[in-house]
Structures are given as C-alpha cells and as structure tokens.
Design an enzyme around this catalytic site. Structure first.
Site, PDB file in Angstrom:
ATOM      1  N   HIS A 129       0.871  -1.175   0.000  1.00 40.29           N
ATOM      2  CA  HIS A 129       0.000   0.000   0.000  1.00 40.29           C
ATOM      3  C   HIS A 129       0.911   1.230   0.000  1.00 40.29           C
ATOM      4  CE1 HIS A 129      -2.716   3.001   1.861  1.00 40.29           C
ATOM      5  NE2 HIS A 129      -3.712   2.232   1.459  1.00 40.29           N
ATOM      6  N   ASP A 206       2.904  -4.957   7.871  1.00 39.99           N
ATOM      7  CA  ASP A 206       1.659  -4.215   7.703  1.00 39.99           C
ATOM      8  C   ASP A 206       0.523  -5.238   7.703  1.00 39.99           C
ATOM      9  OD1 ASP A 206      -0.546  -2.798   6.956  1.00 39.99           O
ATOM     10  OD2 ASP A 206       0.281  -2.028   5.072  1.00 39.99           O
ATOM     11  N   GLN A 209      -4.632  -5.604   6.241  1.00 33.05           N
ATOM     12  CA  GLN A 209      -5.589  -6.507   5.609  1.00 33.05           C
ATOM     13  C   GLN A 209      -5.592  -7.880   6.274  1.00 33.05           C
ATOM     14  OE1 GLN A 209      -7.777  -5.621   3.356  1.00 33.05           O
ATOM     15  NE2 GLN A 209      -6.956  -3.595   2.913  1.00 33.05           N
ATOM     16  N   LYS A 232     -10.815  -1.283   9.787  1.00 32.86           N
ATOM     17  CA  LYS A 232     -10.978  -2.480   8.944  1.00 32.86           C
ATOM     18  C   LYS A 232     -11.306  -3.721   9.785  1.00 32.86           C
ATOM     19  CE  LYS A 232      -7.613  -0.861   5.482  1.00 32.86           C
ATOM     20  NZ  LYS A 232      -8.420  -0.149   4.483  1.00 32.86           N
TER      21      LYS A 232
END
Lengths: 416, 150
Positions: A129, A206, A209, A232
């Site tokens: 990202h 990271d 997700q 999220k």
C-alpha cells in the site's frame, strides 16, 4: 435471492448480519445494500456503536490526567482497550500496544524514528500500500539510505529469488504487507521475518488486511513491529495500532512531542515516558480506542479461525462466480487458500469506474481505482481495477448479486 | 423516465467513448501537459497548437473511464478551429454546467455534444472525470500562449 449453503460459512450468518445495522438499509431507490468494500473499510456492529455512545454519554473525560470519577472511568476504559488489543494480537505485554491514528501513522512513526544513514538500506515490496512505500521513500530521502524492493512474480507472489542480494548486512528494515490489499496475496511472513533477523534488520509487518481476517499472533510471527488499523476490524476510524517488542519500542526516540509522552519537562530538556505512552503524545482518540477494544472483543468472540474460514469460503465462491463472467480477469492468486478476501479484477471493455457506477445503481458497493497500490497495478500493466472485498457478514447471495451485476454491466455497455 | 444511470451514460457519451475524436498525439504543438486525477489514477497527456489566435489543434492520449475519455473527445470537437477567446468561453460554460450539481440547463448552441454531460453533474464523484481533459486543455493553452508571446 436464495441462500446458498456452503461448508465453511460462519454458522448463524443471519444472526451476525443482524449485529450490523447498516446492512438493513437500502440504496439506489430501495435495493438492499450489497456491501463488498470491506477491505476499504468494514461496517460496524451495534456493540461497537453502543460502546462508543455509552462512553460519550456516561463516562467522557480526559484520560490519565483527570482526578475525578469520570477521569478514572475513562482511563480504565482506554487502558482496558489496550488490554483487549494486546490479547487480540497475543502480545507478550500490554506495554507493546501503541495507539495511533491509523496504520499509516504507525508506519510513519517507525519510518521517522528508526535510525537510518547513508549506506543503510530499507527493503519493501512492490505490492505495498502507498503508506508502506512513501513513508520509507521519505525516510530514505532524509537519511541517504537506499530503498530496495522485492518484485512480484506473474502469478502475484513475492519474487524471493533475489532475496539474498536484496536483504544484506546493511539492511536496517524489512517492511512488508502480510496480505496484499490489491492482489490478495498472503505473504510468507515467517520466512521474511527470518531473513530480516538473519542480518540484524528490523521486521515490520503491515497487517492492515491480515488483522481483519486471519488470526494474528505477533509472538508466533517473531516480528519486531506490526501495524493495523481499527476501521478495517469492525472498529471506528481514527484509531490504529503499532505493536512493537517492548525493548525495541523503548530504544526508539519519541515521535511526537507533547503531553502524556513525558517523564518530566524543564524549559531546557525533557525525559520521556516508556512505551506505550512515549508514542501517545496529546489527548488520544479515546472513544475510538474504546470502540476498537469492543471491536476486537467482538471478533474474538466469533473467533478469528472461524472468520478466516468464512472469508476463504466466500472468496472461493466469488472466484468461481467471477470465472463465469466473460471478459473478467482476476489479478493475483486464483486459489482461495492462498489469498485474502479482496479480489481485484478487470472487465474487458469497461473501465473500473464505469463498472463500479453500474454496480452502484444496483446497490452493490465495490471499489474502483488503484486502491493506493499504483506500483502493484503498474507491475501487471493495469492502470486501475475493480475490487470486491468480503467480510464476516458477506453471504453467497451477495456474491451472486455481484456476478449478475457484472453480467448486467456487460450488457449495459453492449459487450454481447 | 430516464434512470439516473442512463442520464449519466447518454448514448452520445458512449459513442464518443467507443470512437473518440481527434485522439492521439500530434505535431506541431507549443505546449504539452500531463494531468492526473490522483483519486482514481485517470491520466491524460494533452498537446495544444495555437496559430494566429486560433486553437489549431488539440491532441491527446488519455487513460481512464468512459466519462473522462468521452469528455476529451467532445472537448476537441468544441475547441479546435475556434479563436482562443471563444474556446475559453466554451470552457467556462462547460465548467459551470459540471459544477452546477445538475441544476444548470445546458446550452446546446454552445456545448453541442457537451450537453450530454449534464447528467454527470449529478454524480459528484464523476465530475472530476469529466473535467480532467478540460483542465489539461486550459493549462496547455495558457502555456502555449506564453510560449508564443514569450
């Protein structure tokens, strides 16, 4: 719509859906909302909304500084949220959980505080990202360090063939996404962490997700730092998490200066609090942190293993459905077991914006564009894509609606 | 009654999308600009050739959705061959239409096929798509004039 029963779906899916009030609303002139944009932001269960409202209605006060009943309640709730996040991550210590604004701020915190110099290098990947690219670009520009990256194979996996050359004794940081927000690829986290460790570099994951859909166990990954964002994981916006090994966090210099991050202040100099407060300058997003605590509690109650199974089942069903639409090309791995629940695709002859617009007219929410992953798109010669992303409340019938919507899109643009 | 979707995707727009007019990059030109829509990644490279105060040519290479592509095509139809002042005035008229949130009645005498974009003005997320090439053209024309006079 008939409900398809698939093995692996969450039991009592309708009960779970009832926890999310927004799923009852209609859009586009009375059509049921089909929300397939959860990788962008997830919807919020009633318990998160109620927890935040209850805090604001009954307990609101500043934390760690108000010497009164409300201040104590607020502090207890805020620090309680830290405990919940620590449990969610299986963190060895609650002091390792730093609240930030979002994952982007957490990554920038690391890129700003990890010391780099000329001759050092930082290794990232081509599927990051933008937040895990630009923050390190800036750090390298400031310090004179070199930015390197893992390329991608044609099937959307990290190309590890050059790993021994990329990660060397001058590597200070290896930063990578656990699950790609565009390709869906699940990366070999323990392998990458081991490569970083072997050369004495920090590993930064990271998990923006990954945290929504996989069990995340920071101890098991062996990593040094891990970030994710609240919104999220069915939590609110405005709150994210930096997890770091306690000894490492306490070695890093402060990020923002201000209240709450100090030990003592004189006009000449200050000394700093230990983690996590060292990195939480100023009044934090209190209600948001408490909301995040309720969110990870909610996910924990359902069980991340069960959520992961549900995501894989829905993803497999979606991949099957997309394969039936002429002209659809899925970007990234085609095996649901090898990927997360975000599926980016192209529909030949129709631009993603137009796909999203036609789907929206049928109540179906997807994302169109570069998904803040322009380099990953460029790698596959694609300017932009349409992305559907499911979550624990997604039903097979919603995937059916998407597939029908894509068929309709083709006919709308007269593609036979 | 026409659905919102049909008011957005007028036949005229879809025709221009499938068969864009004046597409491709050509010589001669005094200025070339590259504009992007950072939210969605749509891009246009656009050249302007001004001769004797007239927009002699506008050529472009665009990547993007049907709205942004069709808009570039309609733009070139409207401004090529027009005196710069008149072309700028057409630009203003189109801008007013697109920023009117669907309340502005389009003037077909001025905007010709451009009136098909009236429906786009009702979709805030798509207004930028329609304006991408128009903003690029204004920028390139200004630079082209500087080039000629400077």
């Amino acid at each position: 719509m008939t409900q398809t029963q698939l093995a692996g779906l969450l039991p009592e899916l309708e009960v779970i859906r009832a926890d999310f009030p927004i799923l009852e609303r209609t859009v586009a002139g009375g059509l049921p909302l089909v929300y397939l944009d959860s990788a962008n932001t997830s919807q919020k269960p009633q318990v998160v909304i109620d927890t935040m409202v209850d805090h604001l209605e009954r307990h609101n006060a500043n934390i760690a500084r108000a010497m009164h009943t409300l201040g104590a309640e607020s502090t207890e709730a805020y620090e309680g949220a830290r405990d919940k996040v620590a449990a969610f991550l299986n963190a060895p210590s609650r002091n390792e959980v730093v609240f930030t604004k979002n994952a982007t701020e957490a990554l920038n915190l690391l890129a700003r505080t990890i010391e780099l110099g000329p001759g050092d290098n930082v290794v990232i990947t081509e599927m990051e990202h933008h937040s895990n690219i630009v923050s390190w670009q800036l750090a390298c520009e400031r310090s004179g360090a070199e930015l390197r990256w893992f390329g991608l194979t044609d099937d959307g996996q990290l190309d590890l063939s050059a790993a021994d050359r990329l990660v060397d004794e001058r590597t200070k940081v290896v930063a990578f996404t656990w699950v790609s927000n565009m390709l869906g690829t699940i990366n070999p986290v323990t392998d990458l962490v081991a490569r970083a460790k072997a050369v004495g570099a920090y590993s930064v994951i990271d998990a923006s997700q990954a945290a929504p859909q996989l069990p995340v166990d920071v101890a098991a990954t062996g990593c040094d730092f891990l970030v994710f964002t609240g919104h999220k994981v069915v939590g609110p916006t405005g709150i994210g998490v930096l997890w770091g090994r306690e000894d490492l966090l306490n070695e890093l210099p402060p990020f923002h200066g201000g209240g709450e991050m100090i030990e003592t202040v004189t006009m000449a100099r200050s000394t700093y609090a230990a983690a996590p407060h060292r990195f939480e300058a100023g009044t934090p997003p209190i209600a948001e942190a408490i909301g995040l605590g309720a969110a990870v509690d909610y996910l924990g109650h359902i069980g991340m293993d069960a959520i992961h199974r549900h995501e894989q089942t829905i993803t497999a069903y979606a991949l099957e459905g997309l394969a039936t639409v002429p002209g659809v090309t899925v970007l990234g791995p085609l095996d649901a077991a090898q990927r997360g629940g975000a599926i980016s695709f192209e529909l030949d002859g129709v631009h993603p914006h137009d796909v999203a617009q036609v789907l929206d007219s049928r109540g179906i929410a997807v994302r169109a564009g570069h998904h803040c992953a322009k380099p990953a798109h460029a790698r596959f010669g694609v300017q932009s894509s349409t992305r559907m992303s499911s979550y624990l409340y997604t039903t097979p019938a919603e995937i059916d609606a998407l597939v029908e919507g894509l068929e309709y899109t083709r006919s709308y643009f007269k593609l036979g | 009654m026409m659905s919102d979707l049909d008011s957005l995707y007028q036949e005229i727009i879809l025709d221009h999308y499938k068969n864009p007019h004046h597409a491709g990059l050509r010589d001669p030109y005094e200025a070339e600009v590259h504009h992007v829509n950072p939210t969605c990644g749509d891009e246009v490279t656009l050249r302007v050739h001004v001769s004797d105060g007239v927009v002699a040519d506008v050529s472009y290479d665009a990547v993007g959705c049907s709205i942004s592509q069709a808009s570039a095509s309609v733009l070139t139809d409207l401004v090529i061959g027009k005196p710069v002042d008149e072309a700028m005035s057409i630009h203003e008229t189109f801008l007013t239409l697109m920023q009117g949130k669907g309340t502005v009645e389009p003037d077909e005498d001025v905007l010709e096929d451009g009136i098909a974009f009236a429906g786009v003005a009702k979709f805030p997320a798509r207004v930028k798509c329609a304006l991408l090439s128009w903003m690029a053209w204004k920028d390139a024309t200004a630079r082209s004039l500087e080039e000629t006079h400077g």
